[in-house]
Design a protein around this motif. Structure first.
Motif, PDB file in Angstrom:
ATOM      1  N   LYS A 259       0.852  -1.315  -0.048  1.00  0.00           N
ATOM      2  CA  LYS A 259      -0.001   0.100  -0.303  1.00  0.00           C
ATOM      3  C   LYS A 259       0.686   1.405   0.021  1.00  0.00           C
ATOM      4  N   ALA A 260       2.000   1.105   0.733  1.00  0.00           N
ATOM      5  CA  ALA A 260       3.095   2.182   0.716  1.00  0.00           C
ATOM      6  C   ALA A 260       3.563   2.472  -0.644  1.00  0.00           C
ATOM      7  N   GLU A 261       3.958   1.469  -1.423  1.00  0.00           N
ATOM      8  CA  GLU A 261       4.474   1.564  -2.605  1.00  0.00           C
ATOM      9  C   GLU A 261       3.611   1.900  -3.392  1.00  0.00           C
ATOM     10  N   LEU A 262       2.128   1.600  -3.600  1.00  0.00           N
ATOM     11  CA  LEU A 262       1.339   2.376  -4.347  1.00  0.00           C
ATOM     12  C   LEU A 262       0.777   3.739  -3.947  1.00  0.00           C
ATOM     13  N   GLN A 263       0.964   4.053  -2.934  1.00  0.00           N
ATOM     14  CA  GLN A 263       0.619   5.436  -2.496  1.00  0.00           C
ATOM     15  C   GLN A 263       1.786   6.302  -3.118  1.00  0.00           C
ATOM     16  N   TRP A 264       3.116   5.904  -2.931  1.00  0.00           N
ATOM     17  CA  TRP A 264       4.330   6.611  -3.588  1.00  0.00           C
ATOM     18  C   TRP A 264       4.045   6.635  -5.035  1.00  0.00           C
ATOM     19  N   ARG A 265       3.668   5.725  -5.840  1.00  0.00           N
ATOM     20  CA  ARG A 265       3.357   5.774  -7.276  1.00  0.00           C
ATOM     21  C   ARG A 265       2.342   6.930  -7.491  1.00  0.00           C
ATOM     22  N   LEU A 266       1.286   6.918  -6.885  1.00  0.00           N
ATOM     23  CA  LEU A 266       0.379   7.799  -6.946  1.00  0.00           C
ATOM     24  C   LEU A 266       0.730   9.309  -6.687  1.00  0.00           C
ATOM     25  N   LEU A 267       1.360   9.519  -5.614  1.00  0.00           N
ATOM     26  CA  LEU A 267       1.680  10.960  -5.132  1.00  0.00           C
ATOM     27  C   LEU A 267       3.022  11.397  -5.547  1.00  0.00           C
ATOM     28  N   SER A 268       4.058  10.667  -5.804  1.00  0.00           N
ATOM     29  CA  SER A 268       5.293  11.274  -6.282  1.00  0.00           C
ATOM     30  C   SER A 268       5.129  12.181  -7.497  1.00  0.00           C
ATOM     31  N   PRO A 269       4.379  11.934  -8.377  1.00  0.00           N
ATOM     32  CA  PRO A 269       4.187  12.966  -9.390  1.00  0.00           C
ATOM     33  C   PRO A 269       3.871  14.356  -9.149  1.00  0.00           C
ATOM     34  N   PHE A 270       3.455  14.696  -7.773  1.00  0.00           N
ATOM     35  CA  PHE A 270       3.165  16.004  -7.508  1.00  0.00           C
ATOM     36  C   PHE A 270       4.483  16.627  -6.959  1.00  0.00           C
ATOM     37  N   ASN A 271       5.571  15.903  -6.944  1.00  0.00           N
ATOM     38  CA  ASN A 271       6.939  16.567  -6.862  1.00  0.00           C
ATOM     39  C   ASN A 271       7.274  17.539  -7.769  1.00  0.00           C
ATOM     40  N   PHE A 272       6.546  17.588  -9.169  1.00  0.00           N
ATOM     41  CA  PHE A 272       6.759  18.776 -10.268  1.00  0.00           C
ATOM     42  C   PHE A 272       6.233  19.894  -9.668  1.00  0.00           C
ATOM     43  N   ALA A 303      16.957  18.975  -2.863  1.00  0.00           N
ATOM     44  CA  ALA A 303      17.528  17.566  -2.261  1.00  0.00           C
ATOM     45  C   ALA A 303      17.002  17.429  -0.617  1.00  0.00           C
ATOM     46  N   VAL A 304      16.991  18.436  -0.010  1.00  0.00           N
ATOM     47  CA  VAL A 304      16.450  18.285   1.450  1.00  0.00           C
ATOM     48  C   VAL A 304      15.001  17.783   1.502  1.00  0.00           C
ATOM     49  N   TYR A 305      14.073  18.521   0.655  1.00  0.00           N
ATOM     50  CA  TYR A 305      12.643  17.931   0.584  1.00  0.00           C
ATOM     51  C   TYR A 305      12.804  16.521   0.190  1.00  0.00           C
ATOM     52  N   THR A 306      13.342  16.046  -1.114  1.00  0.00           N
ATOM     53  CA  THR A 306      13.351  14.789  -1.319  1.00  0.00           C
ATOM     54  C   THR A 306      13.827  13.630  -0.444  1.00  0.00           C
ATOM     55  N   THR A 307      14.882  14.360   0.369  1.00  0.00           N
ATOM     56  CA  THR A 307      15.375  13.350   1.403  1.00  0.00           C
ATOM     57  C   THR A 307      14.178  12.914   2.256  1.00  0.00           C
ATOM     58  N   VAL A 308      13.668  14.399   2.987  1.00  0.00           N
ATOM     59  CA  VAL A 308      12.592  13.953   3.730  1.00  0.00           C
ATOM     60  C   VAL A 308      11.367  13.405   3.431  1.00  0.00           C
ATOM     61  N   LEU A 309      11.176  13.421   2.291  1.00  0.00           N
ATOM     62  CA  LEU A 309      10.075  12.772   1.529  1.00  0.00           C
ATOM     63  C   LEU A 309      10.450  11.155   1.536  1.00  0.00           C
ATOM     64  N   SER A 310      11.483  10.762   1.110  1.00  0.00           N
ATOM     65  CA  SER A 310      11.901   9.351   1.063  1.00  0.00           C
ATOM     66  C   SER A 310      11.885   8.608   2.505  1.00  0.00           C
ATOM     67  N   ILE A 327       2.771  10.466   2.579  1.00  0.00           N
ATOM     68  CA  ILE A 327       3.867  11.686   2.193  1.00  0.00           C
ATOM     69  C   ILE A 327       3.109  12.905   1.697  1.00  0.00           C
ATOM     70  N   TRP A 328       1.754  12.653   1.821  1.00  0.00           N
ATOM     71  CA  TRP A 328       1.087  13.954   1.190  1.00  0.00           C
ATOM     72  C   TRP A 328       1.242  15.200   1.839  1.00  0.00           C
ATOM     73  N   TRP A 329       1.489  15.033   3.142  1.00  0.00           N
ATOM     74  CA  TRP A 329       1.400  16.161   4.133  1.00  0.00           C
ATOM     75  C   TRP A 329       2.922  16.912   3.861  1.00  0.00           C
ATOM     76  N   VAL A 330       3.927  16.188   3.537  1.00  0.00           N
ATOM     77  CA  VAL A 330       5.339  16.747   3.038  1.00  0.00           C
ATOM     78  C   VAL A 330       5.205  17.674   1.975  1.00  0.00           C
ATOM     79  N   GLN A 331       4.245  17.041   0.945  1.00  0.00           N
ATOM     80  CA  GLN A 331       4.282  17.921  -0.098  1.00  0.00           C
ATOM     81  C   GLN A 331       3.572  19.078  -0.007  1.00  0.00           C
TER      82      GLN A 331
END
Length: 357
Positions: A259-272, A303-310, A327-331
Protein backbone atom coordinates in the motif's frame (compact mmCIF):
# COMPACT_ATOMS: atom_id res chain seq x y z
CA UNK A 1 -1.29 31.04 -25.20
CA UNK A 2 1.61 31.95 -27.50
CA UNK A 3 3.58 33.24 -24.51
CA UNK A 4 2.76 30.08 -22.51
CA UNK A 5 4.03 27.85 -25.33
CA UNK A 6 7.18 29.96 -25.62
CA UNK A 7 7.84 29.70 -21.89
CA UNK A 8 7.18 25.95 -21.95
CA UNK A 9 9.81 25.50 -24.69
CA UNK A 10 12.33 27.42 -22.58
CA UNK A 11 11.73 24.95 -19.74
CA UNK A 12 11.33 21.62 -21.53
CA UNK A 13 14.49 21.73 -23.65
CA UNK A 14 16.99 22.19 -20.77
CA UNK A 15 14.91 19.95 -18.48
CA UNK A 16 15.08 16.99 -20.86
CA UNK A 17 18.77 17.58 -21.54
CA UNK A 18 19.65 17.68 -17.84
CA UNK A 19 17.46 14.64 -17.13
CA UNK A 20 19.29 12.71 -19.86
CA UNK A 21 22.64 13.63 -18.28
CA UNK A 22 21.47 12.50 -14.81
CA UNK A 23 20.12 9.21 -16.17
CA UNK A 24 23.28 8.57 -18.19
CA UNK A 25 25.47 9.23 -15.14
CA UNK A 26 23.37 6.87 -13.03
CA UNK A 27 23.44 4.20 -15.74
CA UNK A 28 27.20 4.49 -16.06
CA UNK A 29 27.68 4.01 -12.32
CA UNK A 30 25.46 0.93 -12.21
CA UNK A 31 26.89 -0.50 -15.42
CA UNK A 32 30.44 -0.24 -14.11
CA UNK A 33 29.67 -2.44 -11.10
CA UNK A 34 27.74 -4.93 -13.25
CA UNK A 35 30.59 -5.17 -15.74
CA UNK A 36 32.98 -5.92 -12.88
CA UNK A 37 30.74 -8.82 -11.88
CA UNK A 38 30.54 -10.04 -15.49
CA UNK A 39 34.33 -9.95 -15.89
CA UNK A 40 34.67 -11.95 -12.68
CA UNK A 41 32.38 -14.63 -14.06
CA UNK A 42 28.98 -13.29 -13.07
CA UNK A 43 27.43 -13.63 -16.52
CA UNK A 44 27.55 -12.40 -20.09
CA UNK A 45 28.38 -8.72 -20.41
CA UNK A 46 26.59 -8.48 -23.76
CA UNK A 47 23.19 -8.62 -22.06
CA UNK A 48 23.93 -5.87 -19.56
CA UNK A 49 23.13 -3.04 -21.97
CA UNK A 50 19.70 -4.55 -22.54
CA UNK A 51 19.14 -4.91 -18.79
CA UNK A 52 20.26 -1.35 -18.02
CA UNK A 53 17.69 -0.01 -20.50
CA UNK A 54 14.95 -1.63 -18.42
CA UNK A 55 16.07 0.50 -15.45
CA UNK A 56 15.62 3.86 -17.23
CA UNK A 57 11.93 4.27 -16.15
CA UNK A 58 13.01 3.65 -12.55
CA UNK A 59 15.80 6.22 -12.84
CA UNK A 60 13.36 8.76 -14.28
CA UNK A 61 11.30 8.77 -11.08
CA UNK A 62 14.05 10.73 -9.34
CA UNK A 63 15.92 12.29 -12.27
CA UNK A 64 13.00 13.98 -14.04
CA UNK A 65 11.86 16.23 -11.12
CA UNK A 66 15.45 17.44 -10.66
CA UNK A 67 15.72 18.01 -14.40
CA UNK A 68 12.47 19.99 -14.38
CA UNK A 69 13.70 22.10 -11.46
CA UNK A 70 16.95 22.94 -13.25
CA UNK A 71 15.09 23.48 -16.52
CA UNK A 72 13.02 26.28 -14.96
CA UNK A 73 16.04 27.84 -13.26
CA UNK A 74 18.10 27.85 -16.46
CA UNK A 75 15.29 28.70 -18.88
CA UNK A 76 13.71 31.50 -16.88
CA UNK A 77 17.11 32.66 -15.61
CA UNK A 78 18.17 33.27 -19.19
CA UNK A 79 14.97 35.19 -19.89
CA UNK A 80 15.56 37.38 -16.83
CA UNK A 81 19.23 38.00 -17.64
CA UNK A 82 18.39 38.93 -21.25
CA UNK A 83 15.56 41.26 -20.09
CA UNK A 84 12.83 39.25 -21.83
CA UNK A 85 10.98 38.76 -18.55
CA UNK A 86 11.33 42.49 -17.84
CA UNK A 87 9.70 43.22 -21.19
CA UNK A 88 6.87 40.77 -20.48
CA UNK A 89 6.13 42.31 -17.07
CA UNK A 90 6.34 45.82 -18.55
CA UNK A 91 3.64 44.83 -21.06
CA UNK A 92 1.27 43.78 -18.29
CA UNK A 93 2.23 40.15 -17.87
CA UNK A 94 1.80 39.20 -14.21
CA UNK A 95 3.69 36.85 -11.94
CA UNK A 96 0.49 34.84 -11.47
CA UNK A 97 0.32 34.28 -15.22
CA UNK A 98 3.95 33.12 -15.18
CA UNK A 99 3.10 30.52 -12.54
CA UNK A 100 0.04 29.37 -14.51
CA UNK A 101 2.15 29.07 -17.68
CA UNK A 102 4.69 27.00 -15.76
CA UNK A 103 1.90 24.62 -14.73
CA UNK A 104 1.50 23.52 -18.37
CA UNK A 105 4.87 21.68 -18.67
CA UNK A 106 4.51 20.59 -15.03
CA UNK A 107 1.15 19.01 -15.85
CA UNK A 108 2.53 17.29 -18.94
CA UNK A 109 5.41 15.80 -16.95
CA UNK A 110 3.04 14.76 -14.15
CA UNK A 111 0.87 12.89 -16.66
CA UNK A 112 3.94 11.14 -18.06
CA UNK A 113 5.16 10.28 -14.55
CA UNK A 114 1.82 8.72 -13.61
CA UNK A 115 2.03 6.59 -16.76
CA UNK A 116 5.62 5.73 -15.88
CA UNK A 117 4.91 4.94 -12.21
CA UNK A 118 1.70 2.98 -12.69
CA UNK A 119 2.57 0.92 -15.78
CA UNK A 120 5.89 1.51 -17.54
CA UNK A 121 8.25 1.22 -14.58
CA UNK A 122 6.63 -1.94 -13.09
CA UNK A 123 6.62 -3.59 -16.52
CA UNK A 124 10.27 -2.71 -17.15
CA UNK A 125 11.24 -4.03 -13.71
CA UNK A 126 9.49 -7.31 -14.49
CA UNK A 127 11.50 -7.60 -17.70
CA UNK A 128 14.69 -6.71 -15.82
CA UNK A 129 14.09 -9.43 -13.22
CA UNK A 130 13.49 -11.98 -15.99
CA UNK A 131 16.71 -10.90 -17.68
CA UNK A 132 18.62 -11.17 -14.38
CA UNK A 133 17.19 -14.67 -13.89
CA UNK A 134 18.38 -15.65 -17.36
CA UNK A 135 21.81 -14.25 -16.50
CA UNK A 136 21.92 -16.22 -13.24
CA UNK A 137 20.90 -19.39 -15.11
CA UNK A 138 23.79 -19.09 -17.54
CA UNK A 139 26.47 -21.74 -17.21
CA UNK A 140 29.89 -21.92 -18.80
CA UNK A 141 28.28 -24.03 -21.52
CA UNK A 142 26.25 -20.97 -22.57
CA UNK A 143 29.44 -18.90 -22.84
CA UNK A 144 31.47 -21.22 -25.07
CA UNK A 145 33.67 -19.73 -27.77
CA UNK A 146 34.25 -21.50 -31.08
CA UNK A 147 37.73 -22.95 -31.57
CA UNK A 148 38.90 -22.65 -27.97
CA UNK A 149 39.39 -25.14 -25.16
CA UNK A 150 37.39 -23.78 -22.23
CA UNK A 151 36.86 -24.88 -18.66
CA UNK A 152 33.18 -25.66 -18.02
CA UNK A 153 31.27 -26.78 -14.98
CA UNK A 154 32.24 -26.68 -11.32
CA UNK A 155 34.28 -29.91 -11.50
CA UNK A 156 36.83 -28.65 -13.98
CA UNK A 157 35.62 -30.26 -17.22
CA UNK A 158 37.27 -29.01 -20.44
CA UNK A 159 35.34 -28.59 -23.67
CA UNK A 160 36.00 -27.62 -27.28
CA UNK A 161 33.45 -26.91 -30.03
CA UNK A 162 34.18 -26.38 -33.71
CA UNK A 163 30.88 -24.68 -34.60
CA UNK A 164 28.19 -23.02 -32.52
CA UNK A 165 24.71 -21.66 -33.21
CA UNK A 166 23.83 -18.03 -32.47
CA UNK A 167 22.02 -18.92 -29.24
CA UNK A 168 24.86 -21.23 -28.08
CA UNK A 169 22.43 -24.15 -27.80
CA UNK A 170 23.43 -26.25 -30.83
CA UNK A 171 27.07 -27.33 -31.30
CA UNK A 172 29.15 -29.31 -33.77
CA UNK A 173 32.55 -30.98 -33.66
CA UNK A 174 32.59 -31.43 -29.89
CA UNK A 175 35.43 -32.61 -27.67
CA UNK A 176 35.01 -32.86 -23.89
CA UNK A 177 37.25 -34.20 -21.13
CA UNK A 178 35.61 -34.67 -17.72
CA UNK A 179 37.18 -34.56 -14.29
CA UNK A 180 36.46 -38.29 -13.94
CA UNK A 181 38.85 -39.05 -16.77
CA UNK A 182 36.20 -39.66 -19.46
CA UNK A 183 36.75 -38.25 -22.93
CA UNK A 184 33.87 -37.59 -25.30
CA UNK A 185 34.10 -36.96 -29.04
CA UNK A 186 30.86 -36.09 -30.79
CA UNK A 187 29.74 -34.79 -34.17
CA UNK A 188 27.00 -32.59 -32.71
CA UNK A 189 25.14 -31.74 -29.55
CA UNK A 190 22.67 -29.38 -27.98
CA UNK A 191 21.53 -28.09 -24.59
CA UNK A 192 18.06 -29.22 -23.55
CA UNK A 193 15.90 -28.44 -20.53
CA UNK A 194 13.79 -30.99 -18.71
CA UNK A 195 10.42 -29.24 -18.38
CA UNK A 196 9.39 -31.39 -15.39
CA UNK A 197 12.14 -30.24 -13.04
CA UNK A 198 14.02 -27.52 -14.92
CA UNK A 199 17.29 -29.48 -15.05
CA UNK A 200 19.54 -28.81 -18.07
CA UNK A 201 21.40 -31.47 -20.04
CA UNK A 202 24.05 -31.46 -22.73
CA UNK A 203 22.86 -34.01 -25.30
CA UNK A 204 25.76 -35.38 -27.40
CA UNK A 205 24.91 -37.12 -30.66
CA UNK A 206 26.82 -39.60 -32.85
CA UNK A 207 30.01 -39.85 -30.86
CA UNK A 208 32.34 -42.01 -28.83
CA UNK A 209 33.24 -42.18 -25.15
CA UNK A 210 36.66 -43.19 -23.85
CA UNK A 211 36.93 -44.19 -20.18
CA UNK A 212 39.95 -45.23 -18.15
CA UNK A 213 43.51 -45.65 -19.45
CA UNK A 214 45.29 -48.23 -21.57
CA UNK A 215 47.54 -49.24 -18.68
CA UNK A 216 44.59 -50.02 -16.39
CA UNK A 217 41.99 -52.75 -16.69
CA UNK A 218 39.08 -50.28 -16.69
CA UNK A 219 39.72 -48.91 -20.21
CA UNK A 220 36.66 -48.84 -22.46
CA UNK A 221 35.76 -47.33 -25.82
CA UNK A 222 32.04 -46.91 -26.48
CA UNK A 223 30.16 -45.54 -29.49
CA UNK A 224 26.79 -43.92 -28.88
CA UNK A 225 23.98 -42.41 -30.86
CA UNK A 226 22.89 -40.09 -28.07
CA UNK A 227 24.37 -39.37 -24.66
CA UNK A 228 22.93 -37.05 -21.98
CA UNK A 229 25.20 -35.15 -19.59
CA UNK A 230 23.67 -33.13 -16.74
CA UNK A 231 25.09 -29.58 -16.59
CA UNK A 232 22.70 -27.68 -14.25
CA UNK A 233 20.03 -28.53 -11.71
CA UNK A 234 17.41 -25.98 -12.80
CA UNK A 235 16.99 -22.49 -14.16
CA UNK A 236 16.80 -19.60 -11.72
CA UNK A 237 13.28 -18.19 -11.31
CA UNK A 238 12.84 -14.39 -11.59
CA UNK A 239 12.74 -12.57 -8.27
CA UNK A 240 9.59 -10.71 -7.35
CA UNK A 241 10.43 -7.24 -6.09
CA UNK A 242 7.90 -4.68 -4.94
CA UNK A 243 8.96 -2.32 -7.75
CA UNK A 244 8.05 -5.00 -10.31
CA UNK A 245 4.53 -5.61 -8.99
CA UNK A 246 1.80 -4.14 -11.14
CA UNK A 247 -0.29 -1.32 -9.72
CA UNK A 248 -3.33 -3.59 -9.81
CA UNK A 249 -1.53 -6.17 -7.68
CA UNK A 250 -0.57 -3.46 -5.19
CA UNK A 251 -4.17 -2.21 -5.05
CA UNK A 252 -5.44 -5.74 -4.31
CA UNK A 253 -2.82 -6.42 -1.65
CA UNK A 254 -3.46 -5.99 2.07
CA UNK A 255 0.22 -5.66 3.00
CA UNK A 256 1.35 -2.32 4.39
CA UNK A 257 4.49 -2.28 2.22
CA UNK A 258 2.45 -2.74 -0.95
CA UNK A 259 0.00 0.00 0.00
CA UNK A 260 2.89 2.35 0.75
CA UNK A 261 4.41 1.56 -2.66
CA UNK A 262 1.10 2.31 -4.41
CA UNK A 263 0.81 5.54 -2.45
CA UNK A 264 4.29 6.54 -3.63
CA UNK A 265 3.42 5.83 -7.26
CA UNK A 266 0.28 7.96 -7.05
CA UNK A 267 1.66 10.92 -5.09
CA UNK A 268 5.29 11.26 -6.22
CA UNK A 269 4.32 13.03 -9.52
CA UNK A 270 3.23 16.00 -7.38
CA UNK A 271 6.94 16.62 -6.85
CA UNK A 272 6.78 18.55 -10.13
CA UNK A 273 4.44 21.05 -8.49
CA UNK A 274 6.87 21.45 -5.59
CA UNK A 275 9.78 21.87 -8.02
CA UNK A 276 7.83 24.47 -10.00
CA UNK A 277 6.79 26.45 -6.91
CA UNK A 278 10.40 26.46 -5.72
CA UNK A 279 12.11 27.19 -9.04
CA UNK A 280 9.90 29.98 -10.43
CA UNK A 281 10.69 32.57 -7.70
CA UNK A 282 14.34 31.48 -7.47
CA UNK A 283 14.82 31.86 -11.22
CA UNK A 284 14.48 35.63 -10.92
CA UNK A 285 17.90 37.29 -11.31
CA UNK A 286 19.11 40.77 -12.13
CA UNK A 287 20.59 41.32 -15.62
CA UNK A 288 24.04 41.82 -14.11
CA UNK A 289 23.83 38.55 -12.18
CA UNK A 290 24.57 35.11 -13.55
CA UNK A 291 21.54 33.11 -14.62
CA UNK A 292 23.01 30.20 -12.63
CA UNK A 293 23.24 32.25 -9.41
CA UNK A 294 20.49 30.42 -7.53
CA UNK A 295 20.90 26.95 -9.01
CA UNK A 296 22.96 25.60 -6.11
CA UNK A 297 20.63 26.89 -3.32
CA UNK A 298 17.63 25.51 -5.20
CA UNK A 299 19.29 22.11 -5.58
CA UNK A 300 20.12 22.01 -1.88
CA UNK A 301 16.54 22.87 -0.88
CA UNK A 302 14.99 20.37 -3.28
CA UNK A 303 17.46 17.68 -2.19
CA UNK A 304 16.46 18.27 1.45
CA UNK A 305 12.80 18.02 0.46
CA UNK A 306 13.28 14.73 -1.46
CA UNK A 307 15.33 13.30 1.42
CA UNK A 308 12.57 14.10 3.92
CA UNK A 309 9.99 12.68 1.51
CA UNK A 310 11.95 9.42 1.10
CA UNK A 311 12.44 9.07 4.86
CA UNK A 312 8.74 9.56 5.52
CA UNK A 313 7.92 7.01 2.81
CA UNK A 314 10.25 4.46 4.41
CA UNK A 315 8.75 5.17 7.85
CA UNK A 316 5.25 4.58 6.51
CA UNK A 317 6.37 1.42 4.69
CA UNK A 318 8.11 0.02 7.80
CA UNK A 319 5.22 0.82 10.13
CA UNK A 320 6.84 3.64 12.11
CA UNK A 321 4.19 6.05 10.84
CA UNK A 322 0.49 5.39 10.14
CA UNK A 323 -0.35 4.53 6.55
CA UNK A 324 -2.84 7.43 6.45
CA UNK A 325 -0.01 9.80 7.36
CA UNK A 326 1.58 9.12 4.00
CA UNK A 327 3.79 11.54 2.10
CA UNK A 328 1.04 13.95 1.06
CA UNK A 329 1.55 16.22 4.07
CA UNK A 330 5.25 16.70 3.22
CA UNK A 331 4.29 17.85 -0.26
CA UNK A 332 1.57 20.19 1.08
CA UNK A 333 3.97 21.72 3.60
CA UNK A 334 6.60 22.26 0.88
CA UNK A 335 4.07 23.93 -1.43
CA UNK A 336 2.78 26.10 1.43
CA UNK A 337 6.30 27.20 2.34
CA UNK A 338 7.05 28.11 -1.30
CA UNK A 339 3.83 30.16 -1.48
CA UNK A 340 4.62 31.96 1.76
CA UNK A 341 8.15 32.78 0.62
CA UNK A 342 6.67 34.52 -2.43
CA UNK A 343 3.62 36.19 -0.90
CA UNK A 344 4.88 37.38 2.50
CA UNK A 345 7.42 39.87 1.04
CA UNK A 346 4.70 41.26 -1.23
CA UNK A 347 2.34 41.64 1.69
CA UNK A 348 5.08 43.35 3.71
CA UNK A 349 5.85 45.80 0.89
CA UNK A 350 2.11 46.56 0.54
CA UNK A 351 1.81 47.11 4.29
CA UNK A 352 4.81 49.47 4.37
CA UNK A 353 3.39 51.35 1.38
CA UNK A 354 0.06 51.83 3.17
CA UNK A 355 1.92 53.14 6.22
CA UNK A 356 3.72 55.77 4.17
CA UNK A 357 0.52 56.88 2.50
Amino acid sequence: MIIARYLARQIIAPALGITAIIVFATMSNWLRSWLDDAINGGGASGQLMVIILYYIPLFLQEALPFGFLLGILIGYGRLYSELEMTSLFACGYRYRQLVMASLIPAGMLMAFMWFNNLWLSPWSQQQAQKAWADQASLSAYDLLTVGRFMKVGKKGDVMYVGELSNDNQVMEDIFMATSRGDIFRSQSGEIQTDESNGARYLILQDGVQQSGTLEADNFSFTAFGEYGYKIAEKRVAPKTKRESLSSWQLAQSERRQDKAELQWRLLSPFNFIVAMMLAVPLSRVNPRQSKFLKVFPALIMFAVYTTVLSNVHRSVRDGRLPLEFGIWWVQLVAIAVCILVVTVPNWWRWFKFRERT
